[in-house]
Design a protein around this motif. Structure first.
Motif, PDB file in Angstrom:
ATOM      1  N   TYR A  69       1.037  -1.276  -0.082  1.00 25.69           N
ATOM      2  CA  TYR A  69      -0.009   0.049  -0.054  1.00 25.69           C
ATOM      3  C   TYR A  69       0.724   1.114  -0.080  1.00 25.69           C
ATOM      4  CZ  TYR A  69      -3.742   3.320   1.192  1.00 25.69           C
ATOM      5  OH  TYR A  69      -4.515   4.621   1.009  1.00 25.69           O
TER       6      TYR A  69
ATOM      7  N   ARG B 225     -12.824   3.827   7.418  1.00 29.64           N
ATOM      8  CA  ARG B 225     -12.319   3.719   6.080  1.00 29.64           C
ATOM      9  C   ARG B 225     -11.314   2.478   5.769  1.00 29.64           C
ATOM     10  NH1 ARG B 225      -9.139   7.941   1.956  1.00 29.64           N
ATOM     11  NH2 ARG B 225     -10.158   6.874   0.080  1.00 29.64           N
TER      12      ARG B 225
ATOM     13  N   ASP C  44      -9.370   1.375   2.740  1.00 31.80           N
ATOM     14  CA  ASP C  44      -8.764   1.835   1.389  1.00 31.80           C
ATOM     15  C   ASP C  44      -7.886   0.671   1.034  1.00 31.80           C
ATOM     16  OD1 ASP C  44      -8.783   4.120  -0.694  1.00 31.80           O
ATOM     17  OD2 ASP C  44      -6.563   3.859  -0.143  1.00 31.80           O
TER      18      ASP C  44
ATOM     19  N   LYS D 130      -5.334  -0.769  -2.281  1.00 31.00           N
ATOM     20  CA  LYS D 130      -4.549  -0.337  -3.373  1.00 31.00           C
ATOM     21  C   LYS D 130      -4.642  -1.639  -4.371  1.00 31.00           C
ATOM     22  CE  LYS D 130       0.086   0.290  -5.046  1.00 31.00           C
ATOM     23  NZ  LYS D 130       1.737   0.484  -4.649  1.00 31.00           N
TER      24      LYS D 130
ATOM     25  N   ARG E 280     -10.609  -2.143 -12.500  1.00 31.07           N
ATOM     26  CA  ARG E 280      -9.603  -1.532 -12.073  1.00 31.07           C
ATOM     27  C   ARG E 280      -7.986  -1.560 -12.383  1.00 31.07           C
ATOM     28  NH1 ARG E 280     -11.754   2.722  -8.686  1.00 31.07           N
ATOM     29  NH2 ARG E 280     -13.859   2.170  -7.738  1.00 31.07           N
TER      30      ARG E 280
ATOM     31  N   GLU F 285      -4.518   1.696  -8.967  1.00 32.55           N
ATOM     32  CA  GLU F 285      -5.840   2.428  -8.539  1.00 32.55           C
ATOM     33  C   GLU F 285      -6.058   1.989  -6.921  1.00 32.55           C
ATOM     34  OE1 GLU F 285      -8.763   2.142 -11.195  1.00 32.55           O
ATOM     35  OE2 GLU F 285      -7.665   2.711 -13.009  1.00 32.55           O
ATOM     36  N   HIS F 286      -7.039   2.818  -6.528  1.00 35.44           N
ATOM     37  CA  HIS F 286      -7.506   2.549  -5.364  1.00 35.44           C
ATOM     38  C   HIS F 286      -8.870   2.427  -4.966  1.00 35.44           C
ATOM     39  CE1 HIS F 286      -3.885   3.837  -2.513  1.00 35.44           C
ATOM     40  NE2 HIS F 286      -3.431   4.116  -3.689  1.00 35.44           N
ATOM     41  N   VAL F 287      -9.366   1.437  -4.164  1.00 39.05           N
ATOM     42  CA  VAL F 287     -10.731   1.136  -3.913  1.00 39.05           C
ATOM     43  C   VAL F 287     -10.973   1.364  -2.676  1.00 39.05           C
ATOM     44  CG1 VAL F 287     -12.382  -0.657  -3.869  1.00 39.05           C
ATOM     45  CG2 VAL F 287     -10.677  -0.608  -5.831  1.00 39.05           C
ATOM     46  N   ASP F 288     -12.099   2.279  -2.437  1.00 36.64           N
ATOM     47  CA  ASP F 288     -12.552   2.417  -0.932  1.00 36.64           C
ATOM     48  C   ASP F 288     -13.573   1.374  -0.533  1.00 36.64           C
ATOM     49  OD1 ASP F 288     -13.419   3.495   1.434  1.00 36.64           O
ATOM     50  OD2 ASP F 288     -14.230   5.034   0.666  1.00 36.64           O
TER      51      ASP F 288
ATOM     52  N   ALA G  42      -3.732  -2.781   2.062  1.00 37.82           N
ATOM     53  CA  ALA G  42      -4.915  -1.606   2.452  1.00 37.82           C
ATOM     54  C   ALA G  42      -4.366  -0.615   3.646  1.00 37.82           C
ATOM     55  CB  ALA G  42      -6.106  -2.221   2.829  1.00 37.82           C
ATOM     56  N   ARG G  43      -4.895   0.297   3.720  1.00 36.05           N
ATOM     57  CA  ARG G  43      -4.750   1.371   4.927  1.00 36.05           C
ATOM     58  C   ARG G  43      -6.313   1.279   5.559  1.00 36.05           C
ATOM     59  NH1 ARG G  43      -2.686   3.407   9.179  1.00 36.05           N
ATOM     60  NH2 ARG G  43      -1.713   5.657   8.901  1.00 36.05           N
TER      61      ARG G  43
ATOM     62  N   GLN H 181      -8.355   2.569   8.772  1.00 29.03           N
ATOM     63  CA  GLN H 181      -8.691   3.569   9.635  1.00 29.03           C
ATOM     64  C   GLN H 181      -9.783   3.391  10.663  1.00 29.03           C
ATOM     65  OE1 GLN H 181     -10.224   7.168   7.623  1.00 29.03           O
ATOM     66  NE2 GLN H 181      -9.379   8.546   9.258  1.00 29.03           N
TER      67      GLN H 181
END
Length: 493
Positions: free
Chosen positions: A54, A325, A327, A329, A363, A367-370, A447-448, A450
């Motif tokens: 990520y 969240r 998120d 990658k 994707r 790119e990033h996916v929430d 992922a990140r 939160q």
């Protein structure tokens, strides 16, 4: 389940098995790997991390990582044993200081070493601030007590002596690294390449006296003899599920791991047995009109939020979710790993893997996916309405940290104990790719994540009420007694 929770669950289970890994037949590893193969795999490792991690440079500047890559590659001048390859590659990955980026320790090599009568460092050490203390002693040497401060080892300050092992540990900060090292130090000392047969120690006793002594490396039989001969002391059982009402009327719940840990379980992620236990426990607490509930998550390895959500729903007074969240990658490695799970048909139509596949569709890598995390409603019908407290320590991992963060951030209860070493907001959701030449599997966070309140600090859950965890547990559970006393105390003004 989320890959984040599964990752640290596996880690915690592996660490908890040391130093009592089961004996058995161990396949021999190749004697050496050609330099060209090792260099090619190092290239693939770095390229794979850059493409899939990520944020590989979250804690290290790109320039420093590039310099380490060049130096690591230049040092590969000839054939290397597999263990040395692991050592160099893991140092390279761990340099990024992200817990979920790592190459798992070679358990088979350690087991083979111990089967051959290999001897290991016989102490487990706990780092508290800048102080190193004995947390477990398997040396068989008189004069060492649990809780003794270790001033030096072989003439070097103890904290500095630990650095060679620290370099092999993937962790976002030293607190998380030292928590992991506390339960796997004999393995890490061996993995670091240390070949000493003995070590000189200087201990500082509680009365200030300094004691110099020597310890020697011990084989498995020596470890087992020390375990058998040590004085009886209280130890937490990470697998225990316990629900009872204490003499003062406090409800006490030790839910155990957030997965099905029964020996007869065929699917560890089947929630039915766990939910039945939790439902019966809360029915009893409500029937007995317990005014307070203590949920004990000390040494909990974690698991899956599909388990813990059912626990929290019993006392939640509004909808909740374990993160704000999630998120992701997108990368070729993450897509391939997820496709493999989908093709295995191990999940149902609503599985996380199928949801990820849908999220990845169309994707491009980079790119990033929430990724949506659904809200969970409080339980319908009767709920527990007493005061809720959650007890954690540095060895509360994975989903147990998310439980504590959820309770704290949504105001469902009060957190007691010490700060968790595992992070509440983290780089997680682990995936893996395999290096073709060596066969090593490199893990990376895709992922990140939160925590619910949005705080992105690289910290664990910080208790509302701090309880100091003693190195010497004593003959009974003194931490539980302190927690119950804190719960009964009137609030400070």
């Amino acid at each position: 389940m989320s890959s984040l929770t599964k990752t640290l669950l596996v880690l915690a289970l592996f660490l908890g098995a040391l130093p009592c890994l089961a004996t058995g037949t161990v396949s021999p590893a190749p004697a050496e790997l050609p330099a060209a193969v090792v260099r090619a795999d190092l290239d693939a490792l770095y390229a794979g991390l850059q493409a899939s991690h990520y944020d590989l440079y979250a804690h290290r500047p790109r320039e420093q990582y590039e310099d380490l890559y060049r130096r690591t590659r230049a040092a590969i001048r000839g054939p290397l044993p597999p263990l040395e390859v692991w050592r160099r590659f893991q140092r390279f990955v761990a340099y990024g200081n992200v817990a979920h980026a790592r190459i798992d320790p070679p358990a088979a090599a350690w087991e083979a070493f111990r089967q051959r009568g290999g001897k290991a460092f016989p102490l487990f050490l706990r780092v508290v601030g800048d102080t190193v203390r004995v947390s477990r002693d398997l040396s068989g040497v008189p004069g060492i007590a649990i809780g003794d401060e270790v001033s030096s080892i072989d003439g070097e300050a103890a904290l500095q002596w630990l650095q060679s092992a620290r370099a092999l540990v993937s962790a976002d900060n030293d607190y998380l690294a030292h928590a992991q090292m506390e339960v796997q130090l004999p393995l890490l000392v061996w993995l670091s390449g240390a070949t000493a047969a003995s070590w000189s120690l200087v201990l500082r006793k509680p009365d200030g006296r300094r004691v110099a002594l020597a310890i020697t490396a011990r084989d498995r039989a020596g470890f087992e003899a020390s375990v058998a001969n040590r004085a009886s002391a209280f130890e937490l059982d990470a697998n225990l599920r316990e629900a009872r009402v204490l003499e003062d009327g406090t409800a006490y719940l030790r839910p155990g791991p957030f997965y099905d840990n029964r020996p007869q379980a065929t699917d560890p992620w089947d929630t039915r047995a766990f939910v039945a236990f939790i439902d019966e426990a809360f029915a009893t607490f409500i029937e007995r009109r317990a005014p307070r509930l203590l949920i004990d998550l000390r040494d909990n390895p974690g698991g899956d939020n599909s388990f813990s959500d059912r626990l929290i729903a019993w006392f939640a007074d509004r909808p909740f979710r374990f993160c704000k969240r999630f998120d992701i990658k997108v990368s070729a490695a993450a897509i391939a790993a997820n496709r493999k799970r989908v093709d295995s048909a191990s999940g149902g139509a609503d599985s996380i893997s199928l949801k990820l596949a849908a999220a990845y569709a169309g994707r491009k890598p980079g790119e990033h996916v929430d990724f949506p995390i659904p809200w969970v409603s409080p339980r319908d019908g009767t709920r527990y309405e007493g005061e809720v407290y959650v007890l954690v320590n540095r060895h509360s991992y994975s989903n147990s940290v998310l439980v504590a963060a959820t309770v704290q951030d949504f105001g469902f209860g009060t957190i007691l104990g010490e700060e968790t070493a595992d992070l509440a907001s983290t780089y997680g959701a682990l995936e893996k790719f395999t290096l073709a030449g060596t066969g090593l599997e490199a893990s990376f966070p895709k992922a990140r994540i939160q925590r619910p309140n949005g705080d992105m600090a690289a910290r664990g859950v910080i208790p509302d009420l701090v309880i100091v965890m003693p190195a010497d547990a004593g003959k009974d559970d003194r931490v539980l007694r302190q927690a119950l006393a804190a719960m009964a105390a009137p609030p400070s003004r």
